[in-house]
Design an enzyme around this catalytic site. Sequence first.
Site, PDB file in Angstrom:
ATOM      1  CG  ASP A  58      -5.990  14.221 -20.190  1.00  0.00           C
ATOM      2  OD1 ASP A  58      -6.839  13.995 -21.058  1.00  0.00           O
ATOM      3  OD2 ASP A  58      -4.832  13.759 -20.220  1.00  0.00           O
TER       4      ASP A  58
ATOM      5  CE  LYS B  46      -8.345  21.318 -23.306  1.00  0.00           C
ATOM      6  NZ  LYS B  46      -7.634  20.263 -22.553  1.00  0.00           N
TER       7      LYS B  46
ATOM      8  N   GLY C 134     -10.519  14.471 -25.977  1.00  0.00           N
ATOM      9  CA  GLY C 134     -11.642  13.855 -25.285  1.00  0.00           C
ATOM     10  C   GLY C 134     -12.147  14.786 -24.205  1.00  0.00           C
ATOM     11  CG  HIS C 135     -12.879  18.517 -24.744  1.00  0.00           C
ATOM     12  ND1 HIS C 135     -12.925  19.627 -25.551  1.00  0.00           N
ATOM     13  CD2 HIS C 135     -11.561  18.273 -24.537  1.00  0.00           C
ATOM     14  CE1 HIS C 135     -11.695  20.042 -25.819  1.00  0.00           C
ATOM     15  NE2 HIS C 135     -10.860  19.223 -25.217  1.00  0.00           N
ATOM     16  CB  THR C 136     -15.436  14.079 -19.794  1.00  0.00           C
ATOM     17  OG1 THR C 136     -14.630  13.129 -20.497  1.00  0.00           O
ATOM     18  CG2 THR C 136     -16.546  13.359 -19.053  1.00  0.00           C
TER      19      THR C 136
ATOM     20  CD  GLN D  20      -5.133  17.477 -28.658  1.00  0.00           C
ATOM     21  OE1 GLN D  20      -5.031  18.458 -29.367  1.00  0.00           O
ATOM     22  NE2 GLN D  20      -5.995  16.527 -28.922  1.00  0.00           N
TER      23      GLN D  20
ATOM     24  CB  THR E 206      -0.785  16.837 -29.814  1.00  0.00           C
ATOM     25  OG1 THR E 206      -1.787  16.315 -30.680  1.00  0.00           O
ATOM     26  CG2 THR E 206      -0.789  18.359 -29.839  1.00  0.00           C
TER      27      THR E 206
ATOM     28  CG  ASP F 181     -12.767  17.529  -5.831  1.00  0.00           C
ATOM     29  OD1 ASP F 181     -12.913  16.297  -5.930  1.00  0.00           O
ATOM     30  OD2 ASP F 181     -12.729  18.285  -6.814  1.00  0.00           O
TER      31      ASP F 181
ATOM     32  CB  SER G 245     -14.099  23.268 -11.920  1.00  0.00           C
ATOM     33  OG  SER G 245     -14.914  22.138 -12.129  1.00  0.00           O
ATOM     34  CB  THR G 246     -16.152  22.538  -6.471  1.00  0.00           C
ATOM     35  OG1 THR G 246     -17.505  22.827  -6.834  1.00  0.00           O
ATOM     36  CG2 THR G 246     -15.420  23.828  -6.159  1.00  0.00           C
TER      37      THR G 246
END
Length: 435
Positions: A12, A15, A39-41, A218, A233, A329, A409-410
């Site tokens: 989480d 990535k 689960g890649h968002t 993961q 996992t 942030d 990453s912002t």
Amino acid sequence: MNLVILGAQWGDEGKGKIVDLLSSEYEVVVRYQGGSNAGHTVMVNGQKFILHLLPTGILHSHTIGVIAQGMVVDLELLVEEIKQIEGKGISVRDRLLISDRAHLVLPYHKTLDALLEKKGKIGTTLRGIGPAYMLKYARKGIRVCDLWDKDRFYSLVRDNLEFVEELCKKVYCEAFEMKVDEVVDRALENFEEIKHCVTDTSSYLLNTKKSILFEGAQGTLLDVDIGTYPYVTSSNSSALGLSAGTGLPPKFFSGAKFLGVSKAYTTRVGEGPFPTELKDEVGDLIREKGKEYGATTGRPRRCGWLDLVALRHAVKLNGLDGIVLTKLDVLDGFEEIKVCTAYKIGNETFENFPASLFLLEKAQPIYKSFEGWKESTYGITSAEDIPEKAMNYINFIERFVGVPVVMLSTSPERDKYIWLSEVFHGKRVGSSNIC
């Protein structure tokens, strides 16, 4: 030069966005372990994509996506995911390669997963991943290539259903009802949708001249061998899984660059030790500000301060060249921010990440405190806009773990990031024109 992107915590880490962002400069993107428990968002032009089986880089129209042999594939979910992405105007099946050696996740794996979770709580996603790997290593797995021969496939499914039924009824005293014809027919129906994508992906990767990005799922601390076993996992979610998961020799990766993705704090989902977990209003605040709920399950994530002992463990065992730091942030506005630099276990101080679950469960974090920057870093795209106190925090992380923080990453949006390292900032990460 090829690139490997790995999770450096308990998954989480963000990535999905990083793979999506960097795969714009690569031609092939490879998933090589895990399954639909990932689960890649990714946010693209205000539109949210959540990918579970497809490589995240498939969202770029120029890439070829590879589902390699180390994955366990639920065809039902894969076809559904492909149709969802194609429904948003992005072609998939003409750019997707699926290993004929990948193992299948079938309905009885999920039944077994729920049963095992009921008997001994680990905190799995109940997607059948663990049992699929379990039967793989028990030499009772069924591979994608078995779908080409209907009679053989039927026989394999029948044998497995008999095995699972006996296990459920005689060992766990649980009912089990599943019809072989229904399992077989549904799997073959889904196979029809993607069978033209099936190939020897190892051979393809060995012979292609295209640039390749390898996408881990993961995170390192969930790796079945070097993570917080047994709360892990069922695959090697660290760099250890690369060779076996892709079918490529270790020498293939000798020239690759390795980046680990880490949040500016720490989270985990499910059971297991978590030395820096905050079970108070600070942890609740981090969860709400960071929207820390699982992309696969929707479960609230456990939240805590950044654990640098665990992060350094990930850096060393993956051979990372740099860190991508996400969600800085979320810490905006805090008066005080802490990082864990060692553990206190009884009367001993531990500076390395212990293997023993017994020790980790007793570990008390030793913290270093930083004064918060109390300024917004959300969405900034220039290093000059990073508050000085935030840079102090970043610099300490770099010194402690021994590799640079190469990117921030912002926000979830694709275009909100900052390169902090000129070594990595170029047309392609690790390409000859910048290294």
